[in-house]
Structure formats: structure tokens, C-alpha cells
Scaffold this motif. Structure first.
Motif, PDB file in Angstrom:
ATOM      1  N   UNK A 102       8.532  17.946  -8.863  1.00 18.70           N
ATOM      2  CA  UNK A 102       7.428  18.814  -8.419  1.00 18.70           C
ATOM      3  C   UNK A 102       6.104  18.331  -9.007  1.00 18.70           C
ATOM      4  N   UNK A 103       6.090  18.005 -10.292  1.00 17.26           N
ATOM      5  CA  UNK A 103       4.869  17.528 -10.938  1.00 17.26           C
ATOM      6  C   UNK A 103       4.426  16.191 -10.357  1.00 17.26           C
ATOM      7  N   UNK A 104       5.371  15.305 -10.147  1.00 20.09           N
ATOM      8  CA  UNK A 104       5.069  13.966  -9.644  1.00 20.09           C
ATOM      9  C   UNK A 104       4.528  13.967  -8.238  1.00 20.09           C
TER      10      UNK A 104
ATOM     11  N   UNK B 210       0.815  -1.205   0.000  1.00 18.02           N
ATOM     12  CA  UNK B 210       0.000   0.000   0.000  1.00 18.02           C
ATOM     13  C   UNK B 210       0.852   1.260   0.000  1.00 18.02           C
ATOM     14  N   UNK B 211       1.786   1.359   0.908  1.00 16.24           N
ATOM     15  CA  UNK B 211       2.480   2.626   1.069  1.00 16.24           C
ATOM     16  C   UNK B 211       3.665   2.812   0.132  1.00 16.24           C
ATOM     17  N   UNK B 212       4.369   1.762  -0.235  1.00 15.92           N
ATOM     18  CA  UNK B 212       5.482   1.945  -1.166  1.00 15.92           C
ATOM     19  C   UNK B 212       5.008   1.930  -2.611  1.00 15.92           C
ATOM     20  N   UNK B 213       4.307   0.894  -2.982  1.00 16.69           N
ATOM     21  CA  UNK B 213       3.920   0.783  -4.382  1.00 16.69           C
ATOM     22  C   UNK B 213       2.902   1.857  -4.758  1.00 16.69           C
ATOM     23  N   UNK B 214       1.923   2.081  -3.916  1.00 13.98           N
ATOM     24  CA  UNK B 214       0.897   3.065  -4.265  1.00 13.98           C
ATOM     25  C   UNK B 214       1.348   4.498  -4.021  1.00 13.98           C
ATOM     26  N   UNK B 215       2.405   4.669  -3.250  1.00 17.07           N
ATOM     27  CA  UNK B 215       2.919   6.013  -2.990  1.00 17.07           C
ATOM     28  C   UNK B 215       4.194   6.280  -3.760  1.00 17.07           C
ATOM     29  N   UNK B 216       5.286   5.695  -3.298  1.00 18.23           N
ATOM     30  CA  UNK B 216       6.608   5.918  -3.883  1.00 18.23           C
ATOM     31  C   UNK B 216       6.667   5.557  -5.367  1.00 18.23           C
ATOM     32  N   UNK B 217       6.214   4.370  -5.701  1.00 23.13           N
ATOM     33  CA  UNK B 217       6.360   3.918  -7.077  1.00 23.13           C
ATOM     34  C   UNK B 217       5.435   4.670  -8.030  1.00 23.13           C
ATOM     35  N   UNK B 218       4.273   5.064  -7.561  1.00 21.58           N
ATOM     36  CA  UNK B 218       3.397   5.887  -8.395  1.00 21.58           C
ATOM     37  C   UNK B 218       4.048   7.239  -8.657  1.00 21.58           C
ATOM     38  N   UNK B 219       4.665   7.809  -7.633  1.00 17.47           N
ATOM     39  CA  UNK B 219       5.366   9.083  -7.791  1.00 17.47           C
ATOM     40  C   UNK B 219       6.525   8.938  -8.774  1.00 17.47           C
ATOM     41  N   UNK B 220       7.298   7.866  -8.638  1.00 17.42           N
ATOM     42  CA  UNK B 220       8.404   7.609  -9.564  1.00 17.42           C
ATOM     43  C   UNK B 220       7.881   7.507 -11.001  1.00 17.42           C
ATOM     44  N   UNK B 221       6.807   6.786 -11.203  1.00 16.28           N
ATOM     45  CA  UNK B 221       6.235   6.630 -12.546  1.00 16.28           C
ATOM     46  C   UNK B 221       5.783   7.980 -13.107  1.00 16.28           C
ATOM     47  N   UNK B 222       5.156   8.812 -12.284  1.00 14.33           N
ATOM     48  CA  UNK B 222       4.734  10.139 -12.764  1.00 14.33           C
ATOM     49  C   UNK B 222       5.943  10.980 -13.155  1.00 14.33           C
ATOM     50  N   UNK B 223       7.031  10.855 -12.387  1.00 17.98           N
ATOM     51  CA  UNK B 223       8.241  11.607 -12.713  1.00 17.98           C
ATOM     52  C   UNK B 223       8.857  11.126 -14.027  1.00 17.98           C
ATOM     53  N   UNK B 224       8.892   9.829 -14.234  1.00 19.57           N
ATOM     54  CA  UNK B 224       9.430   9.285 -15.483  1.00 19.57           C
ATOM     55  C   UNK B 224       8.600   9.789 -16.664  1.00 19.57           C
ATOM     56  N   UNK B 225       7.290   9.752 -16.528  1.00 21.82           N
ATOM     57  CA  UNK B 225       6.415  10.234 -17.612  1.00 21.82           C
ATOM     58  C   UNK B 225       6.657  11.725 -17.886  1.00 21.82           C
TER      59      UNK B 225
END
Length: 166
Positions: free
Chosen positions: A147-149, A119-134
């Protein structure tokens, strides 16, 4: 019956991360019926599960590290992300040490740990990482992507607890 159902909240849009996350959900679901019992009742399964989690951590964290380096992800995210990885690995090592010393390590303890991690790593950290990559792929600098992520990052607890743990 699955403990955790894969759903849109888990999807990052980064194929390699999503396939690894799906694998972790499968490990959890495959283990859930056995983890309901104390390890003393099924020590062979405890060893197999701890091995799978260790293997997952090594492979998944290497994948994320490669992505972080490839996209030059902002150090603010990188520091926190790698700290979370270390906490996961340290927790697995601690649980294995408890088990090997013959101390009680219940399946419930391990399931709770895994659910929290998911819940907290995949749905938080990894989602943020994916938004940053995009964002970087769309032309943003790593600082702008950070900032965007994080601007769109929500506390995942509300959706995750109602959707992911069904």
C-alpha cells in the motif's frame, strides 16, 4: 551521444538493481548508433545485442525474484512484476525468431521496445518494488508495504519522457 542518460529517476536505492539498470542503459547507449541501421546491414551486432538482452533478463529477473522472496513482497505486486518479466522475455524471443527467419527487424523497433521497457518497468515496477523493500526494512508488513509503495507511485511517463530520454 547517449540515447538515454542515467539520472535520479532511474535510481531505486537498491544497489544491485541500480547497477543492473545502469548496465541496461549502457547496452542501449552502446547499441544505439548501430541500431539506427537495419539489422541486415550488421547481423553480427544483432546477435550480440539479443544475447546481451537475454543475459540481462536472466540475471536481472533472478535478482528481483530473490529480493521478492527475501522480503516476502505482497502477491499483488509479485504477480504483476513477474508478468512484466515474462512479457520482456517473450518479446526478446519473438524478436530473435524474426531475425533468425530473415524477416526485417529494425534497430528502431528494438530501440523503441527497450526505451519503453526502461521507462515503464524500471521507473514504475522497480521503483515500487524498491519502496516496498524500504518499507519492510522499516518494519511494515508486506501488505502495508504494498500500500505504501503504490500510494506514492506516480505514472512515470511525465518525468521519464522528459528526463530519461534526453
Amino acid at each position: 551521444m547517449a540515447l538515454m542518460n542515467w539520472n535520479q529517476h532511474f535510481v531505486t536505492g537498491i544497489e544491485i538493481m541500480d547497477s543492473q539498470h545502469l548496465g541496461l542503459v549502457k547496452i542501449i547507449n552502446d547499441s544505439a548508433p548501430i541500431l539506427a541501421l537495419a539489422y541486415k546491414r550488421n547481423p553480427a551486432h544483432a546477435d550480440i545485442l539479443l544475447d546481451k538482452l537475454s543475459d540481462y533478463a536472466v540475471f536481472h529477473f533472478k535478482t528481483e525474484g530473490d529480493l521478492i522472496r527475501k522480503y516476502a513482497i505482497d502477491a499483488r505486486h509479485t504477480t504483476h512484476h513477474f508478468s512484466a518479466h515474462k512479457e520482456f522475455a517473450d518479446s526478446i524471443v519473438s524478436m530473435r525468431a524474426l531475425y533468425q527467419r530473415g524477416e526485417t527487424l529494425t534497430g528502431g523497433t528494438l530501440l523503441t521496445f527497450l526505451a519503453n521497457w526502461l521507462v515503464f518497468h524500471i521507473l514504475g515496477e522497480d521503483q515500487s518494488l524498491a519502496r516496498q523493500i524500504c518499507a519492510i526494512e522499516a518494519g511494515a508488513t508486506p501488505a502495508e508495504a504494498y500500500e505504501q509503495g503504490n500510494r506514492t507511485q506516480n505514472d512515470p511517463t511525465n518525468d521519464a519522457l522528459t528526463q530519461a530520454l534526453i
